[in-house]
Design an enzyme around this catalytic site. Structure first.
Site, PDB file in Angstrom:
ATOM      1  N   CYS A   1      31.827  39.884  49.787  1.00  0.00           N
ATOM      2  CA  CYS A   1      30.182  39.398  48.731  1.00  0.00           C
ATOM      3  C   CYS A   1      29.342  38.033  49.707  1.00  0.00           C
ATOM      4  O   CYS A   1      30.539  36.970  51.012  1.00  0.00           O
ATOM      5  CB  CYS A   1      30.649  39.081  47.442  1.00  0.00           C
ATOM      6  SG  CYS A   1      30.997  37.604  47.030  1.00  0.00           S
ATOM      7  N   HIS A   2      28.833  38.517  48.581  1.00  0.00           N
ATOM      8  CA  HIS A   2      27.415  36.763  49.319  1.00  0.00           C
ATOM      9  C   HIS A   2      28.801  35.943  49.407  1.00  0.00           C
ATOM     10  O   HIS A   2      28.220  34.593  49.531  1.00  0.00           O
ATOM     11  CB  HIS A   2      26.957  36.801  48.714  1.00  0.00           C
ATOM     12  CG  HIS A   2      25.955  36.053  49.501  1.00  0.00           C
ATOM     13  ND1 HIS A   2      25.005  34.663  48.527  1.00  0.00           N
ATOM     14  CD2 HIS A   2      24.621  35.739  49.824  1.00  0.00           C
ATOM     15  CE1 HIS A   2      24.347  34.168  49.600  1.00  0.00           C
ATOM     16  NE2 HIS A   2      23.928  35.024  50.047  1.00  0.00           N
ATOM     17  N   THR A   3      29.442  35.393  48.596  1.00  0.00           N
ATOM     18  CA  THR A   3      29.845  34.064  48.563  1.00  0.00           C
ATOM     19  C   THR A   3      30.972  33.528  49.250  1.00  0.00           C
ATOM     20  O   THR A   3      30.800  32.504  49.785  1.00  0.00           O
ATOM     21  CB  THR A   3      30.756  33.619  46.774  1.00  0.00           C
ATOM     22  OG1 THR A   3      29.937  34.099  45.657  1.00  0.00           O
ATOM     23  CG2 THR A   3      31.435  32.662  46.831  1.00  0.00           C
TER      24      THR A   3
ATOM     25  N   HIS B   1      37.800  37.266  48.682  1.00  0.00           N
ATOM     26  CA  HIS B   1      38.174  37.187  46.869  1.00  0.00           C
ATOM     27  C   HIS B   1      38.120  38.389  46.171  1.00  0.00           C
ATOM     28  O   HIS B   1      38.206  37.825  45.149  1.00  0.00           O
ATOM     29  CB  HIS B   1      36.877  35.769  46.210  1.00  0.00           C
ATOM     30  CG  HIS B   1      36.372  35.706  46.070  1.00  0.00           C
ATOM     31  ND1 HIS B   1      35.088  35.812  47.403  1.00  0.00           N
ATOM     32  CD2 HIS B   1      35.105  36.431  45.813  1.00  0.00           C
ATOM     33  CE1 HIS B   1      33.685  36.368  46.840  1.00  0.00           C
ATOM     34  NE2 HIS B   1      34.215  36.887  45.818  1.00  0.00           N
ATOM     35  N   GLU B   2      38.133  39.562  47.245  1.00  0.00           N
ATOM     36  CA  GLU B   2      37.474  40.347  46.045  1.00  0.00           C
ATOM     37  C   GLU B   2      38.710  41.716  47.234  1.00  0.00           C
ATOM     38  O   GLU B   2      38.005  41.685  48.115  1.00  0.00           O
ATOM     39  CB  GLU B   2      36.160  41.085  45.983  1.00  0.00           C
ATOM     40  CG  GLU B   2      36.132  42.436  45.631  1.00  0.00           C
ATOM     41  CD  GLU B   2      34.305  42.471  46.044  1.00  0.00           C
ATOM     42  OE1 GLU B   2      33.624  41.873  44.712  1.00  0.00           O
ATOM     43  OE2 GLU B   2      33.964  43.536  45.892  1.00  0.00           O
TER      44      GLU B   2
ATOM     45  N   CYS C   1      45.535  31.580  33.027  1.00  0.00           N
ATOM     46  CA  CYS C   1      47.028  30.897  32.296  1.00  0.00           C
ATOM     47  C   CYS C   1      47.019  30.944  30.626  1.00  0.00           C
ATOM     48  O   CYS C   1      48.776  31.508  30.782  1.00  0.00           O
ATOM     49  CB  CYS C   1      46.517  29.646  32.333  1.00  0.00           C
ATOM     50  SG  CYS C   1      45.860  28.711  30.827  1.00  0.00           S
TER      51      CYS C   1
ATOM     52  N   CYS D   1      45.678  27.578  27.925  1.00  0.00           N
ATOM     53  CA  CYS D   1      44.991  26.643  27.384  1.00  0.00           C
ATOM     54  C   CYS D   1      43.691  26.986  26.653  1.00  0.00           C
ATOM     55  O   CYS D   1      43.260  28.273  25.923  1.00  0.00           O
ATOM     56  CB  CYS D   1      43.579  26.383  28.279  1.00  0.00           C
ATOM     57  SG  CYS D   1      42.852  27.752  28.871  1.00  0.00           S
TER      58      CYS D   1
ATOM     59  N   CYS E   1      41.120  30.297  27.012  1.00  0.00           N
ATOM     60  CA  CYS E   1      41.771  31.748  27.737  1.00  0.00           C
ATOM     61  C   CYS E   1      42.849  32.072  25.958  1.00  0.00           C
ATOM     62  O   CYS E   1      42.883  33.376  25.706  1.00  0.00           O
ATOM     63  CB  CYS E   1      43.546  31.429  28.171  1.00  0.00           C
ATOM     64  SG  CYS E   1      43.487  31.063  30.275  1.00  0.00           S
TER      65      CYS E   1
ATOM     66  N   CYS F   1      39.335  29.372  32.182  1.00  0.00           N
ATOM     67  CA  CYS F   1      40.480  28.826  31.647  1.00  0.00           C
ATOM     68  C   CYS F   1      40.108  27.145  32.725  1.00  0.00           C
ATOM     69  O   CYS F   1      39.977  27.425  33.277  1.00  0.00           O
ATOM     70  CB  CYS F   1      41.123  30.138  32.537  1.00  0.00           C
ATOM     71  SG  CYS F   1      42.711  29.063  33.266  1.00  0.00           S
TER      72      CYS F   1
ATOM     73  N   ARG G   1      39.991  27.665  36.206  1.00  0.00           N
ATOM     74  CA  ARG G   1      39.000  28.216  36.530  1.00  0.00           C
ATOM     75  C   ARG G   1      38.051  27.717  38.200  1.00  0.00           C
ATOM     76  O   ARG G   1      39.411  27.558  39.401  1.00  0.00           O
ATOM     77  CB  ARG G   1      38.367  26.615  35.560  1.00  0.00           C
ATOM     78  CG  ARG G   1      36.586  27.447  35.893  1.00  0.00           C
ATOM     79  CD  ARG G   1      35.452  26.813  35.545  1.00  0.00           C
ATOM     80  NE  ARG G   1      36.078  26.478  33.497  1.00  0.00           N
ATOM     81  CZ  ARG G   1      35.504  25.479  32.816  1.00  0.00           C
ATOM     82  NH1 ARG G   1      34.542  24.868  32.647  1.00  0.00           N
ATOM     83  NH2 ARG G   1      36.263  25.246  31.451  1.00  0.00           N
TER      84      ARG G   1
ATOM     85  N   CYS H   1      35.555  41.390  41.337  1.00  0.00           N
ATOM     86  CA  CYS H   1      34.422  40.127  41.585  1.00  0.00           C
ATOM     87  C   CYS H   1      33.392  40.743  41.494  1.00  0.00           C
ATOM     88  O   CYS H   1      32.698  40.700  40.207  1.00  0.00           O
ATOM     89  CB  CYS H   1      34.070  39.881  42.660  1.00  0.00           C
ATOM     90  SG  CYS H   1      33.362  38.388  43.110  1.00  0.00           S
TER      91      CYS H   1
ATOM     92  N   ARG I   1      27.603  48.332  50.062  1.00  0.00           N
ATOM     93  CA  ARG I   1      29.161  48.075  50.256  1.00  0.00           C
ATOM     94  C   ARG I   1      30.075  48.636  52.208  1.00  0.00           C
ATOM     95  O   ARG I   1      28.934  49.865  52.427  1.00  0.00           O
ATOM     96  CB  ARG I   1      30.064  49.075  49.606  1.00  0.00           C
ATOM     97  CG  ARG I   1      31.362  48.193  50.204  1.00  0.00           C
ATOM     98  CD  ARG I   1      32.448  49.298  48.447  1.00  0.00           C
ATOM     99  NE  ARG I   1      31.822  47.926  47.628  1.00  0.00           N
ATOM    100  CZ  ARG I   1      31.440  47.369  46.646  1.00  0.00           C
ATOM    101  NH1 ARG I   1      30.181  47.780  46.481  1.00  0.00           N
ATOM    102  NH2 ARG I   1      32.367  46.277  45.727  1.00  0.00           N
TER     103      ARG I   1
END
Length: 429
Positions: A97-99, A119-120, A149, A152, A155, A163, A167, A227, A422
């Site tokens: 993804c773009h991130t 991350h995806e 978690c 916290c 959450c 979180c 986070r 994501c 995609r």
């Protein structure tokens, strides 16, 4: 009874050596996630049977970013066993993804290299560390760049998914438990990315950043829900909450924007207006429920004024998915007074300033922001997968390309050119 088996793949393994690894001392800085076009990579299962790999270092392939903006390199990496509250996952499918591109380019960002991005994804639990009770080897999971978690204040709150412990942190390149990396090449550490690093056949992730899902769900499809698609979908369904028959404007028709549009269609919006600078995106957006298209460049007046005139006073809901502050202002100022709601999804430049008249708020317009569509990863993501399984959510129409994993740099090029949504990529050519 707890299942006692380990998922096997055709890789080499070496005994675990407790290498002491340097920590990443860079100052942490949380950053909201932003996505554009997404490209999917496939790591197919390559063998059957079981093999006890728990407690051993696994050698496997990974795409390593050695320098900012330089092509990724497929390398053999060593993946250490999971430590306390960690899980080692065999990644079967991953997406770009773009991130990932944004932090690979490292323009205006803190450079953290060498690094394994990604991350995806979707995968299968290979082994678990001490204290992990919710997952066992063989479970199907979606890694998520932000965590839950469950202890916290955030959450425990029904109103937040931010979180305190897990986070997103884009500058941290190590595990939060001991400040060390689980990736090495010839004993030298390779940094993690947002706690997931899914551009590797195996990765180690904190248990709080893994959503256990229905094992019947096809990972090559539902992996993309970890994501961008969930971010856009949730922005509409969980935050904007359009009523049936309402009018919705979506700013930015990349993958996240189209997912937000899909959410508007699912909610029963009668009119969905796509706003984008690229007129070629209109035809594609029709598949996601777009009924009208506005290109700001075709008008001499601000686009918010155009939308207000089109809708007899303003849209009921607006979702902004570009990250450009001007689009954010337009999205807010185009909603109807009295009940209009604008939701900001995109992440602007850190120095951007949002300016609007206070009267826009006093006239009962509402401005909201969202992070990952307000989904709690472990609690809510499994249900998003079930939406797909019940055929309420269509993710197949996001798939536009397919290339082997060895051509990951081609996928980067495709996304940088804005081609496709995609790209399915296979590890074995």
């Amino acid at each position: 009874m707890r299942r006692q088996y380990i998922y096997r793949a055709r890789h080499s393994f070496v005994p675990h050596q407790n290498h002491k690894q340097p920590t990443n001392q860079l100052q942490s800085r949380s950053r909201n996630e932003r996505s554009r076009s997404i490209f999917l990579f496939e790591f197919p299962e390559r063998s059957s049977g079981l093999m006890a790999t728990a407690g051993k270092v696994i050698k496997c392939k990974a795409a390593v970013a050695w320098e900012a903006g330089k092509p990724l390199s497929i390398e053999e990496v060593e993946v250490a066993p999971p430590q306390a509250m960690e899980v080692r996952v065999k990644i079967l499918y991953t997406a770009l993804c773009h991130t990932d591109v944004y932090f690979w380019e490292a323009k205006g960002q803190t450079p953290v290299f060498p690094r394994i991005l990604g991350h995806e994804a979707g995968g299968i639990v290979e082994s678990v560390g001490e204290g992990v009770t919710e997952l066992v080897p063989g479970d199907h999971v979606l890694p998520v760049f932000t965590g839950e978690c469950k202890d916290c204040a955030h959450c425990k709150s029904e109103e937040s998914n931010l979180c305190d412990l897990l986070r997103i942190n884009v500058d941290r390149g190590v595990m939060i438990g001991d400040g060390q990396s689980r990736f090495t090449i010839s004993g030298k550490p390779i940094f993690h990315f947002v706690g997931t690093s899914t551009f590797s056949e195996y990765t180690v992730i904190h248990v709080g950043c893994l959503a256990k899902i229905n094992p019947s769900a096809p990972l090559d499809k539902v992996c993309v829900l970890s994501c961008g698609i969930s971010t856009g979908l949730g922005a509409t369904l969980n935050v904007a909450k359009p009523k049936k028959g309402s009018t919705v404007a979506i700013f930015g028709l990349g993958a996240v924007g189209l997912a937000a549009m899909e959410g508007a269609k699912m909610a029963g919006a009668s009119r969905i207006i796509g706003v984008d600078l690229n007129p070629a995106k209109y035809e594609q957006a029709k598949k996601f429920g777009c009924t009208d298209f506005v290109n700001p460049m075709d008008h001499t007046k601000p686009v918010q004024e155009v939308l207000v005139e089109m809708t007899n006073g303003g849209v009921d809901r607006a979702v902004e998915c570009t990250g450009h502050v001007d689009a954010m202002i337009s999205a807010f100022e185009c909603v109807h007074d009295g009940w209009g709601v604008a939701v900001l999804v995109g992440v602007p430049h850190k120095e951007a300033v949002f300016k609007t008249s206070p009267m826009n708020l006093l006239n009962e317009r509402t401005l909201k922001g969202t992070f990952f569509g307000n989904y709690k990863p472990r609690t809510d993501l499994p249900e998003v997968v079930e939406m797909y399984m019940r055929k309420e959510l269509d993710v197949e129409k996001f798939i536009t390309h397919s290339v082997p994993f060895s051509q990951i740099n081609t996928a980067f090029d495709l996304m940088l050119k804005g081609e496709g949504l995609r790209c399915v990529m296979r590890m074995d050519e």
